[in-house]
Design a protein around this motif. Structure first.
Motif, PDB file in Angstrom:
ATOM      1  N   LYS A  61      38.578  31.329  39.035  1.00 18.82           N
ATOM      2  CA  LYS A  61      38.689  32.782  38.883  1.00 18.82           C
ATOM      3  C   LYS A  61      38.223  33.214  37.496  1.00 18.82           C
ATOM      4  N   GLU A  65      34.781  35.367  36.390  1.00 19.10           N
ATOM      5  CA  GLU A  65      34.931  36.576  35.570  1.00 19.10           C
ATOM      6  C   GLU A  65      34.055  36.504  34.326  1.00 19.10           C
ATOM      7  N   ALA A 133      37.184  34.649  44.330  1.00 14.00           N
ATOM      8  CA  ALA A 133      37.093  35.278  43.007  1.00 14.00           C
ATOM      9  C   ALA A 133      35.928  36.259  42.950  1.00 14.00           C
ATOM     10  N   LYS A 136      36.702  39.441  44.904  1.00 21.44           N
ATOM     11  CA  LYS A 136      37.636  40.309  44.185  1.00 21.44           C
ATOM     12  C   LYS A 136      36.928  41.055  43.061  1.00 21.44           C
TER      13      LYS A 136
END
Length: 445
Positions: A61, A65, A133, A136
């Protein structure tokens, strides 16, 4: 519009950003050491300085990012808004019996992937975490899965079944699946172009030799057999994987040493192969040690190349004397002349004659080369693989609704005028250093 591809491994996340309109790579990078005390990122964007840093990434995750932040960064980024990303393609290790081709990601697709985690316990959790991930972070961007196993779905039953109780297949999905599918697909399609044939008329044996390694027999443009099996452990001797062994060794060593099933799995996947034989997995290190008199390293090279030769020879019998070419690809296949030399010993018996001089000078990952002798009946080609491009094209086609299974789908790299701009520039630099490379380049027929 750009296409982002993500390849999430057990402790890494590789990525590429592709400009679909201009058909060019904008950026590539990799996050490594995910889940350890610190992680690292290496980011390369066109026309910009390389970026290297350490950061904390307990899971994929945080890695995803950071990748997104890098793509948007004022100094190192290549896009100004996430809306520029048209689709995301995710490499997925295993589709089991569920996925026969690439597919758009939905909640249901993720649930189905979770049901086959047991078929790839080292890679599947990371693959799925990367997908979740990315969804999202970019909820409005179409996401696609591209399966390592999809290319091999054309194998006949006699190739993919094991001689074990039939219920193991019906109840537990035990069968040969095969891996490195995107690489085998790319090389098979490129081979048809280079040989001047239609896909459906092309017969080749593809040797994907990297840290992981597999061979695919391709008849009439589709896979009919492959060396990896239920998992990526079967087949060739690899960097840290044993490849083929007598199955009785497993219970024998477990009973003798008291190893658990999990410990045995770790030994066969991470402590065997070249590492197990000589303590090194990088072929350059193994070759160097061999030249310095390390007998274990010399033995490892002989064992690895002998196994490749046996597979090539065995698969050659499947073509009825109509084999067009043997192809070497992936990091080792493209860049290790000594492995190609060893693997081609004795292949004169099937009409494949290696030109040792051409093989020796073929030391570039940017061109497609022919390294057989002029009188060789079977061509020996070195084709740099491009798994990311397969992922990119599948993701774009799924987004636009034009995708179909590879036997009915046309990729841009199947066109005679296809050019990889980045590789072409790098190739010209390689040729400037070694003009002989130009003499063995394959001229598209």
């Amino acid at each position: 519009m750009v296409i982002l591809t993500l390849n999430c491994g057990s402790s890494s996340a590789k990525y590429q950003v592709y400009d679909w309109v201009n058909k060019d790579i904008l950026a590539v990078g990799v996050v490594e050491r995910i889940g350890l005390e610190y992680s690292t990122i290496e980011h390369k964007a066109n026309g910009k300085e390389e970026y290297h840093a350490e950061f904390s990434s307990p899971t994929h995750k945080e890695a995803i990012e950071l990748i997104i932040r890098m793509l948007l960064d004022d100094e190192y980024g290549v896009i100004s808004d996430l809306k520029e990303i048209g689709a995301v393609g995710h490499r997925v290790l295993h589709g089991g019996e569920v996925f026969k081709q690439s597919a758009l990601v939905t909640d249901e697709v993720i649930e189905q992937l979770k049901k086959v985690i047991h078929l790839g316990p080292l890679h599947m959790p990371a693959n799925i975490m990367g997908i979740e991930a990315a969804r999202k972070a970019m909820p409005s961007v179409p996401q696609a899965i591209i399966l390592d196993t999809a290319w091999h779905q054309t194998m006949p039953e006699e190739a993919f079944m094991y001689a074990v109780p039939y219920e193991w297949y019906t109840d537990y999905n035990v069968r040969r699946y095969g891996f490195h599918g995107t690489s085998h697909l790319y090389c098979a399609k490129r081979a048809a172009v280079l040989l001047g044939k239609k896909n459906e008329d092309t017969n080749v044996i593809i040797c994907h030799i990297g840290n992981g390694a597999s061979i695919s027999a391709v008849k009439n443009g589709v896979c009919i057999d492959t060396s990896m099996g239920l998992t990526p452990l079967e087949g060739l001797i690899m960097g840290s994987r044993s490849g083929d062994i007598d199955p009785a060794i497993i219970p024998y060593m477990m009973e003798t040493t008291g190893m658990s099933a999990k410990e045995m799995d770790t030994v066969l996947n991470k402590k065997s192969g070249l590492i197990g034989l000589c303590g090194k997995s990088d072929r350059r290190d193994v070759l160097k040690a061999s030249k310095e008199g390390d007998k274990k390293a010399a033995l490892a090279i002989k064992m690895e190349t002998r196994r490749i030769t046996k597979y090539i020879g065995g698969y050659a019998t499947l073509f009825g004397g109509n084999l067009d070419a043997i192809i070497f690809t992936a990091g080792v296949g493209e860049m290790a002349p000594h492995i190609r030399l060893g693997a081609c010993q004795g292949l004169e018996a099937i009409g494949a004659k290696l030109d040792e001089h051409k093989n020796k000078v073929c030391f570039s990952r940017n061109g497609e080369f022919e390294i057989n002798t002029d009188d060789s009946k079977v061509k020996i080609l070195v084709i740099p693989t491009d798994e990311e491009l397969v992922m990119t094209e599948d993701a774009y086609a799924l987004m636009t609704g034009t995708y179909d299974v590879h036997t009915n789908f046309h990729y841009t790299f199947e066109d005679k005028d296809y050019v990889n701009k980045s590789r072409e520039l790098a190739l010209q630099k390689d040729i400037a250093k070694d003009p002989e490379l130009a003499t063995i380049l394959v001229k598209q027929r």
